[in-house]
Design a protein around this motif. Structure first.
Motif, PDB file in Angstrom:
ATOM      1  N   PRO A  98       0.850  -1.197   0.000  1.00  0.00           N
ATOM      2  CA  PRO A  98       0.000   0.000   0.000  1.00  0.00           C
ATOM      3  C   PRO A  98       0.888   1.249   0.000  1.00  0.00           C
ATOM      4  CG  PRO A  98      -0.734  -1.592   1.648  1.00  0.00           C
ATOM      5  CD  PRO A  98       0.624  -2.042   1.181  1.00  0.00           C
TER       6      PRO A  98
ATOM      7  N   ILE B 267      -1.150  -0.561  -4.322  1.00  0.00           N
ATOM      8  CA  ILE B 267      -2.551  -0.427  -3.961  1.00  0.00           C
ATOM      9  C   ILE B 267      -2.689   0.851  -3.146  1.00  0.00           C
ATOM     10  CG2 ILE B 267      -2.361  -1.801  -1.841  1.00  0.00           C
ATOM     11  CD1 ILE B 267      -5.116  -2.987  -2.518  1.00  0.00           C
TER      12      ILE B 267
ATOM     13  N   CYS C 134      -8.469   0.828   0.700  1.00  0.00           N
ATOM     14  CA  CYS C 134      -8.602  -0.440   1.423  1.00  0.00           C
ATOM     15  C   CYS C 134      -9.676  -0.315   2.508  1.00  0.00           C
ATOM     16  CB  CYS C 134      -7.264  -0.818   2.056  1.00  0.00           C
ATOM     17  SG  CYS C 134      -5.984  -1.228   0.847  1.00  0.00           S
ATOM     18  N   PRO C 135     -10.346  -1.414   2.845  1.00  0.00           N
ATOM     19  CA  PRO C 135     -10.066  -2.800   2.445  1.00  0.00           C
ATOM     20  C   PRO C 135     -10.717  -3.248   1.139  1.00  0.00           C
ATOM     21  CG  PRO C 135     -11.686  -2.770   4.200  1.00  0.00           C
ATOM     22  CD  PRO C 135     -11.278  -1.334   3.992  1.00  0.00           C
TER      23      PRO C 135
ATOM     24  N   LEU D 248      -8.273  -4.009  -1.628  1.00  0.00           N
ATOM     25  CA  LEU D 248      -7.496  -5.204  -1.305  1.00  0.00           C
ATOM     26  C   LEU D 248      -8.313  -6.457  -1.585  1.00  0.00           C
ATOM     27  CD1 LEU D 248      -4.965  -6.532  -0.131  1.00  0.00           C
ATOM     28  CD2 LEU D 248      -5.966  -6.245   2.147  1.00  0.00           C
TER      29      LEU D 248
ATOM     30  N   SER E 196       2.911  -3.663   4.971  1.00  0.00           N
ATOM     31  CA  SER E 196       2.351  -2.358   5.336  1.00  0.00           C
ATOM     32  C   SER E 196       3.428  -1.544   6.036  1.00  0.00           C
ATOM     33  CB  SER E 196       1.149  -2.530   6.264  1.00  0.00           C
ATOM     34  OG  SER E 196       0.771  -1.289   6.826  1.00  0.00           O
TER      35      SER E 196
ATOM     36  N   GLY F 297      -2.742   1.052   4.600  1.00  0.00           N
ATOM     37  CA  GLY F 297      -3.603   0.036   4.012  1.00  0.00           C
ATOM     38  C   GLY F 297      -4.333  -0.824   5.014  1.00  0.00           C
TER      39      GLY F 297
ATOM     40  N   SER G 266      -8.724  -5.416   6.542  1.00  0.00           N
ATOM     41  CA  SER G 266      -7.653  -5.673   5.566  1.00  0.00           C
ATOM     42  C   SER G 266      -6.775  -6.826   6.027  1.00  0.00           C
ATOM     43  CB  SER G 266      -6.808  -4.419   5.357  1.00  0.00           C
ATOM     44  OG  SER G 266      -7.514  -3.426   4.649  1.00  0.00           O
TER      45      SER G 266
END
Length: 503
Positions: A142, A167, A172-173, A176, A190, A195, A202
């Protein structure tokens, strides 16, 4: 005017021990599926609302045992005949896809450890794709738009044959879940909790998909986990740049920890020196981190304790984060944000360290500070203040071309290091630094000549080194060789991935 009586609303004690008032009515539920036998993930404080949403149909339901216990013995009597408690092991993807799913919205905030895995299973089941997507070597990373280290970490992952899968943390989530419905990457990494949502959905999605999670705290971990409502983070591999946090995290239940210091970014090794700084000292950094006032809103420090800490800093002592936590009686550093006041104290002491060292250097030689306008009120008039520079732009040239660079390590990290400890030497420059215990990572023969014991001694050290160009050149060469051999981000990420694979 007569008072209107407010309706009594049910409440529960949530997973963190806080009392939470419960939302009521049909708006307290979210519909996740459109057809099939109704399936309720949580019944809410009034099961009659769920009955109404089912529109006369029999339904299946799951409930968190702690929530059910809080509702009392008569709560389930409102359910009609034909309603069935669904065992969690029967919540298969096939069952979810043939159901009209209703989720009590507050579930994941109240009892995230129970509901996170269930909601992750449901969310993945409702997305198109196989129940278990094909594995890929990539690592989900992320990446905030303004992230400093993420581009370098992505580059290092690619160099290791484990390409970063970008991402957006703010997506998120949901984003994801969409990614995991199509592939099963080798890990989710992370940086500082990016994220990862507060409720742990997540993290639960990654676990459900069979993707190991690592959280790399490059900053103070307790400033990050304070926002998490559940203990999901304890099951991740927790990497810390400062090993003084390992034992406190273990005492809170962390299952896997790893000391993983910062490293040198690759682009500093190809730096070309800026020419106008050879007789000057430079400092690159902010007077306060972005969003400081908002982050510490509501935190207060006793004036006497602040004065004591500043006097300690001037004397070469280190009133760090744990010193403040003890003096303030912060108690448990999780759950909740009790540790933020200690963070404010450490940040205040850190500013005294930075300002004191820079003032001392400015008294010994020309000093150029690249940073924000906040420095104008903190430094002597003779200091040249220039705008911030881009980490991936001009910064390597400044480090390479300066007579020397000044460092002062944040006391938020009692045994921490900064990027300067790696990047300045990688660029071929020379660094003077406070005597942070984190320097034990390097040989004493390298650290001793460049450390000042107190802020006031920084000027003397800087002047001495500037007057010895051959010593500086020898130090720079030795440091650069040591950094290149063992302290690049490829080294760090290789260690992290190896640890993930052996868990």
């Amino acid at each position: 005017m007569a008072h209107m009586d407010r309706p009594n609303r049910a409440a529960v004690i949530d997973e963190t021990g806080a009392r939470r008032t419960l939302a009521a009515g049909e708006a307290a539920f979210e519909a996740l599926g459109a057809v099939g036998r109704p399936l309720f993930l949580g019944l809410g404080p009034d099961p009659g609302v769920a009955v109404a949403l089912a529109d006369g149909q029999p339904a299946d339901w799951l409930e968190c045992p702690d929530f059910e216990a809080a509702m009392g013995p008569d709560w389930l009597k409102r359910l009609p005949a034909g309603w069935r408690r669904l065992p969690p092991d029967e919540l298969t993807p096939g069952r979810v896809r043939t159901a009209r799913v209703f989720r009590y919205r507050q579930n994941s905030r109240l009892f995230p450890s129970y509901w996170g895995p269930i909601l992750a299973r449901v969310q993945l089941a409702l997305l198109p794709g196989p129940d278990r997507a094909a594995r890929s070597p990539g690592v989900i990373l992320p990446r905030p738009a303004t992230g400093l280290l993420e581009p370098e970490i992505a580059r290092a992952l690619t160099a290791l044959g484990r390409p970063a899968i970008d991402i957006a943390p703010e997506a998120c989530p949901a984003a994801l879940a969409g990614l995991l419905s199509g592939q099963t990457p080798s890990a989710l990494l992370s940086i500082n909790g990016a994220g990862l949502d507060d409720e742990g959905i997540s993290a639960a999605l990654a676990a459900e998909a069979g993707v190991p999670l690592a959280i790399w705290f490059v900053d103070n971990p307790f400033h990050i986990v304070g926002r998490f409502r559940g203990g999901f983070w304890k099951r991740a591999l927790l990497a810390v740049t400062d090993d003084s946090f390992i034992e406190p995290l273990r005492q809170l239940g962390a299952e896997q920890t790893l000391h993983l210091p910062l490293g040198a970014s690759a682009h500093f090794f190809s730096a070309r020196p800026a020419t106008e700084l050879a007789d000057r000292a430079v400092f690159v950094g902010r007077s306060a981190f972005a969003g400081r006032n908002t982050f510490f809103a509501g935190c207060r420090l006793p004036n006497g304790l602040t004065d004591t800490a500043r006097a300690m800093v001037a004397a070469g002592k280190r009133p760090d984060y744990f010193w403040w936590a003890e003096k303030l009686g912060s108690g448990a550093l999780w759950p909740g944000k009790a540790g933020r006041a200690a963070g404010l104290g450490a940040e205040t002491a850190s500013l005294a360290l930075r300002a004191g060292a820079l003032a001392a250097v400015a008294g010994a030689m020309p000093l150029v500070v690249y940073g924000d306008e906040g420095w104008r009120e903190l430094l002597p008039d003779g200091v040249t203040l220039r705008p911030p520079v881009d980490y991936y732009g001009a910064l390597p040239s400044l480090y390479a071309g300066a007579g020397l660079t000044v460092n002062a390590t944040s006391l938020l990290l009692p045994r921490g290091l900064t990027q300067r400890h790696f990047d300045v030497w990688a660029a071929g420059g020379c660094l003077i630094t406070d005597a942070t215990p984190g320097l034990e990572l390097f040989p004493a023969a390298l650290t001793a000549p460049v450390c000042y014991a107190s802020p006031g001694q920084a000027g003397t050290l800087a002047a001495s080194l500037l007057a010895q160009p051959q010593l500086r050149a020898d130090l720079a060469a030795s440091w650069r060789e040591a950094i290149a051999a063992a302290h690049r981000y490829e080294h760090r990420l290789a260690a992290l991935l190896e640890r993930l694979e052996t868990r």
